[in-house]
Scaffold this motif. Sequence first.
Motif, PDB file in Angstrom:
ATOM      1  N   LYS A  64       0.813  -1.230   0.000  1.00 52.15           N
ATOM      2  CA  LYS A  64       0.000   0.000   0.000  1.00 52.15           C
ATOM      3  C   LYS A  64       0.843   1.276   0.000  1.00 52.15           C
ATOM      4  CE  LYS A  64      -4.620  -1.150   1.324  1.00 52.15           C
ATOM      5  NZ  LYS A  64      -5.248  -1.891   2.420  1.00 52.15           N
ATOM      6  N   PRO A  65       1.915   1.318   0.810  1.00 51.61           N
ATOM      7  CA  PRO A  65       2.718   2.551   0.854  1.00 51.61           C
ATOM      8  C   PRO A  65       3.314   2.946  -0.504  1.00 51.61           C
ATOM      9  CG  PRO A  65       3.329   1.086   2.653  1.00 51.61           C
ATOM     10  CD  PRO A  65       2.379   0.327   1.775  1.00 51.61           C
ATOM     11  N   ILE A  66       3.426   2.008  -1.443  1.00 55.90           N
ATOM     12  CA  ILE A  66       4.015   2.408  -2.727  1.00 55.90           C
ATOM     13  C   ILE A  66       2.948   2.653  -3.804  1.00 55.90           C
ATOM     14  CG2 ILE A  66       6.195   1.232  -2.219  1.00 55.90           C
ATOM     15  CD1 ILE A  66       5.439  -0.788  -4.424  1.00 55.90           C
ATOM     16  N   ASN A  67       1.690   2.754  -3.386  1.00 58.71           N
ATOM     17  CA  ASN A  67       0.606   3.117  -4.312  1.00 58.71           C
ATOM     18  C   ASN A  67       0.518   2.263  -5.568  1.00 58.71           C
ATOM     19  OD1 ASN A  67      -0.462   5.186  -2.776  1.00 58.71           O
ATOM     20  ND2 ASN A  67       1.110   6.615  -3.537  1.00 58.71           N
ATOM     21  N   LEU A  68       0.026   1.060  -5.407  1.00 65.87           N
ATOM     22  CA  LEU A  68      -0.117   0.186  -6.566  1.00 65.87           C
ATOM     23  C   LEU A  68      -1.211   0.712  -7.484  1.00 65.87           C
ATOM     24  CD1 LEU A  68       0.001  -3.366  -4.961  1.00 65.87           C
ATOM     25  CD2 LEU A  68       1.796  -2.134  -6.160  1.00 65.87           C
ATOM     26  N   PRO A  69      -1.036   0.541  -8.806  1.00 67.86           N
ATOM     27  CA  PRO A  69      -2.089   0.966  -9.720  1.00 67.86           C
ATOM     28  C   PRO A  69      -3.385   0.201  -9.398  1.00 67.86           C
ATOM     29  CG  PRO A  69      -0.102   0.308 -10.925  1.00 67.86           C
ATOM     30  CD  PRO A  69       0.118  -0.041  -9.497  1.00 67.86           C
ATOM     31  N   GLU A  70      -4.496   0.891  -9.462  1.00 69.13           N
ATOM     32  CA  GLU A  70      -5.799   0.331  -9.099  1.00 69.13           C
ATOM     33  C   GLU A  70      -6.123  -0.957  -9.875  1.00 69.13           C
ATOM     34  OE1 GLU A  70      -7.274   1.533  -6.449  1.00 69.13           O
ATOM     35  OE2 GLU A  70      -8.683  -0.145  -6.750  1.00 69.13           O
ATOM     36  N   GLU A  71      -5.805  -0.931 -11.175  1.00 67.85           N
ATOM     37  CA  GLU A  71      -6.174  -2.082 -12.007  1.00 67.85           C
ATOM     38  C   GLU A  71      -5.384  -3.348 -11.664  1.00 67.85           C
ATOM     39  OE1 GLU A  71      -4.770   0.807 -12.974  1.00 67.85           O
ATOM     40  OE2 GLU A  71      -3.859   0.635 -14.960  1.00 67.85           O
ATOM     41  N   LEU A  72      -4.397  -3.214 -10.814  1.00 67.70           N
ATOM     42  CA  LEU A  72      -3.599  -4.394 -10.421  1.00 67.70           C
ATOM     43  C   LEU A  72      -4.180  -5.131  -9.226  1.00 67.70           C
ATOM     44  CD1 LEU A  72       0.239  -3.718 -10.384  1.00 67.70           C
ATOM     45  CD2 LEU A  72      -1.036  -5.504 -11.528  1.00 67.70           C
ATOM     46  N   MET A  73      -5.085  -4.461  -8.535  1.00 71.35           N
ATOM     47  CA  MET A  73      -5.540  -4.949  -7.235  1.00 71.35           C
ATOM     48  C   MET A  73      -6.104  -6.360  -7.245  1.00 71.35           C
ATOM     49  SD  MET A  73      -4.626  -3.246  -4.900  1.00 71.35           S
ATOM     50  CE  MET A  73      -3.920  -1.677  -4.490  1.00 71.35           C
ATOM     51  N   GLN A  74      -6.613  -6.792  -8.402  1.00 70.18           N
ATOM     52  CA  GLN A  74      -7.209  -8.134  -8.459  1.00 70.18           C
ATOM     53  C   GLN A  74      -6.179  -9.225  -8.770  1.00 70.18           C
ATOM     54  OE1 GLN A  74     -10.124  -8.384  -7.234  1.00 70.18           O
ATOM     55  NE2 GLN A  74     -10.143  -6.135  -7.162  1.00 70.18           N
ATOM     56  N   GLU A  75      -4.957  -8.824  -9.049  1.00 73.40           N
ATOM     57  CA  GLU A  75      -3.932  -9.832  -9.409  1.00 73.40           C
ATOM     58  C   GLU A  75      -3.727 -10.847  -8.284  1.00 73.40           C
ATOM     59  OE1 GLU A  75      -2.166 -10.363 -12.144  1.00 73.40           O
ATOM     60  OE2 GLU A  75      -2.933  -8.649 -13.297  1.00 73.40           O
ATOM     61  N   LYS A  76      -3.665 -12.104  -8.675  1.00 74.64           N
ATOM     62  CA  LYS A  76      -3.519 -13.199  -7.698  1.00 74.64           C
ATOM     63  C   LYS A  76      -2.222 -13.098  -6.890  1.00 74.64           C
ATOM     64  CE  LYS A  76      -6.417 -17.046  -8.063  1.00 74.64           C
ATOM     65  NZ  LYS A  76      -7.523 -16.148  -8.032  1.00 74.64           N
ATOM     66  N   VAL A  77      -1.167 -12.629  -7.566  1.00 80.14           N
ATOM     67  CA  VAL A  77       0.137 -12.589  -6.894  1.00 80.14           C
ATOM     68  C   VAL A  77       0.087 -11.730  -5.624  1.00 80.14           C
ATOM     69  CG1 VAL A  77       1.010 -10.680  -8.339  1.00 80.14           C
ATOM     70  CG2 VAL A  77       2.626 -12.228  -7.251  1.00 80.14           C
ATOM     71  N   LEU A  78      -0.860 -10.780  -5.603  1.00 79.27           N
ATOM     72  CA  LEU A  78      -0.960  -9.893  -4.429  1.00 79.27           C
ATOM     73  C   LEU A  78      -1.590 -10.583  -3.215  1.00 79.27           C
ATOM     74  CD1 LEU A  78      -1.930  -6.517  -6.129  1.00 79.27           C
ATOM     75  CD2 LEU A  78       0.325  -7.314  -5.417  1.00 79.27           C
ATOM     76  N   ASP A  79      -2.157 -11.785  -3.452  1.00 81.95           N
ATOM     77  CA  ASP A  79      -2.677 -12.561  -2.316  1.00 81.95           C
ATOM     78  C   ASP A  79      -1.533 -13.196  -1.527  1.00 81.95           C
ATOM     79  OD1 ASP A  79      -5.251 -12.108  -3.168  1.00 81.95           O
ATOM     80  OD2 ASP A  79      -5.350 -13.953  -4.375  1.00 81.95           O
ATOM     81  N   LEU A  80      -0.343 -13.210  -2.135  1.00 81.06           N
ATOM     82  CA  LEU A  80       0.800 -13.888  -1.509  1.00 81.06           C
ATOM     83  C   LEU A  80       1.510 -12.980  -0.516  1.00 81.06           C
ATOM     84  CD1 LEU A  80       2.269 -15.494  -4.753  1.00 81.06           C
ATOM     85  CD2 LEU A  80       0.772 -16.582  -3.061  1.00 81.06           C
ATOM     86  N   ARG A  81       2.356 -13.604   0.306  1.00 76.16           N
ATOM     87  CA  ARG A  81       3.170 -12.814   1.214  1.00 76.16           C
ATOM     88  C   ARG A  81       4.589 -12.716   0.664  1.00 76.16           C
ATOM     89  NH1 ARG A  81       1.946 -15.282   7.073  1.00 76.16           N
ATOM     90  NH2 ARG A  81       2.929 -17.033   6.055  1.00 76.16           N
ATOM     91  N   ALA A  82       5.289 -11.654   1.056  1.00 75.39           N
ATOM     92  CA  ALA A  82       6.632 -11.370   0.522  1.00 75.39           C
ATOM     93  C   ALA A  82       7.556 -12.585   0.589  1.00 75.39           C
ATOM     94  CB  ALA A  82       7.255 -10.213   1.288  1.00 75.39           C
ATOM     95  N   GLU A  83       7.417 -13.357   1.663  1.00 76.17           N
ATOM     96  CA  GLU A  83       8.381 -14.439   1.868  1.00 76.17           C
ATOM     97  C   GLU A  83       8.153 -15.659   0.976  1.00 76.17           C
ATOM     98  OE1 GLU A  83       7.484 -14.395   5.968  1.00 76.17           O
ATOM     99  OE2 GLU A  83       6.232 -16.171   5.893  1.00 76.17           O
ATOM    100  N   THR A  84       7.137 -15.595   0.113  1.00 75.91           N
ATOM    101  CA  THR A  84       6.904 -16.762  -0.747  1.00 75.91           C
ATOM    102  C   THR A  84       7.340 -16.542  -2.194  1.00 75.91           C
ATOM    103  OG1 THR A  84       4.667 -16.104  -1.324  1.00 75.91           O
ATOM    104  CG2 THR A  84       4.898 -17.439   0.652  1.00 75.91           C
ATOM    105  N   LEU A  85       7.724 -15.312  -2.538  1.00 75.85           N
ATOM    106  CA  LEU A  85       8.065 -15.050  -3.940  1.00 75.85           C
ATOM    107  C   LEU A  85       9.547 -15.276  -4.238  1.00 75.85           C
ATOM    108  CD1 LEU A  85       5.279 -13.617  -3.865  1.00 75.85           C
ATOM    109  CD2 LEU A  85       6.244 -11.882  -5.377  1.00 75.85           C
ATOM    110  N   SER A  86       9.815 -15.841  -5.407  1.00 75.05           N
ATOM    111  CA  SER A  86      11.195 -16.015  -5.851  1.00 75.05           C
ATOM    112  C   SER A  86      11.649 -14.719  -6.519  1.00 75.05           C
ATOM    113  CB  SER A  86      11.268 -17.150  -6.870  1.00 75.05           C
ATOM    114  OG  SER A  86      10.530 -16.772  -8.023  1.00 75.05           O
ATOM    115  N   VAL A  87      12.933 -14.637  -6.813  1.00 70.53           N
ATOM    116  CA  VAL A  87      13.472 -13.466  -7.519  1.00 70.53           C
ATOM    117  C   VAL A  87      12.701 -13.252  -8.822  1.00 70.53           C
ATOM    118  CG1 VAL A  87      15.488 -12.545  -8.741  1.00 70.53           C
ATOM    119  CG2 VAL A  87      15.791 -13.712  -6.551  1.00 70.53           C
ATOM    120  N   GLU A  88      12.482 -14.339  -9.561  1.00 71.22           N
ATOM    121  CA  GLU A  88      11.798 -14.236 -10.857  1.00 71.22           C
ATOM    122  C   GLU A  88      10.391 -13.667 -10.676  1.00 71.22           C
ATOM    123  OE1 GLU A  88      13.417 -16.995  -9.740  1.00 71.22           O
ATOM    124  OE2 GLU A  88      15.173 -16.612 -10.995  1.00 71.22           O
TER     125      GLU A  88
END
Length: 260
Positions: A221-245
Amino acid sequence: MSFVRPKKHLGQHFLKDMSIAERIAQGLSGHGEYNQVLEIGPGTGVLTQFLLKDKFETSVVEIDRESVAYLHQHFKSLSGRIIEGDFLKMDIEKHFEGSFAIIGNFPYNISSQIFFKVLELRNKVPEVVCMIQKEVADRLVSPPGNKDYGILSVLLKAYYDLEYLFTVGPEVFNPPPKVNSAVIRLKRNNVAALDCDEVLFKTIVKAGFQMRRKTLRNALKPINLPEELMQEKVLDLRAETLSVEQYVELTNLITSCRKS
Ligand code: SAH
């Protein structure tokens, strides 16, 4: 023979076991074809003596005046290559032309800051071999999805291949630290630049981990994500689960939305 009294505030835990010092020195594989090595925090030169036997040209940076005096006295062959000062504030350009490896039994209290500096120097530093607190080593090498995975694990993995070499107990140091130690190796990978806006990538990783228990939707939230991105599935994840890619993909997603 003079003696250097270990100083706690400088993170001084001197190695007593020569075979461990030798194994750390042998950790340098020569990856990336450097011929210069910088040792951070040589203390009384326990590790340095093995580096001097190798084919690399060795320099050292040490903040403790007493250790520096000791080194001048006992390591004549290092003459001109003993830098007295703080590695974190060091003017690298002044001392090194071309690439160099970094090695050391790091002062544990500043090991994260050393890694952030290594990241800045990544195009000059093809390899790092270091002893750090075991807990920190576990965190750095940890894969995504693990609770130990953190900001530095992601940022370092973006540019380096990380290997856990071996564990070292407290009994081989004077004075013994309260924690276990581990030696790890970082080898620069072949990623010249990430395939995304690298500044934004770093901002996302940092913001994500600042609230690691939250989903990225909330943490970012602090970095102001574009509104149209809000439904993206990747945003349901937590930081510690994403790989570099996945961080690279997310960065590109945000960049392309911002542009359109
Ligand atoms: N390599 C030695 C000493 C390791 S203890 C051995 O294995 O026995 C860590 C060393 O880092 C100490 O000598 C301490 O004085 C030095 N040190 C601490 N902070 C430093 C800094 N910011 N820059 C350079 N050296 C530092």
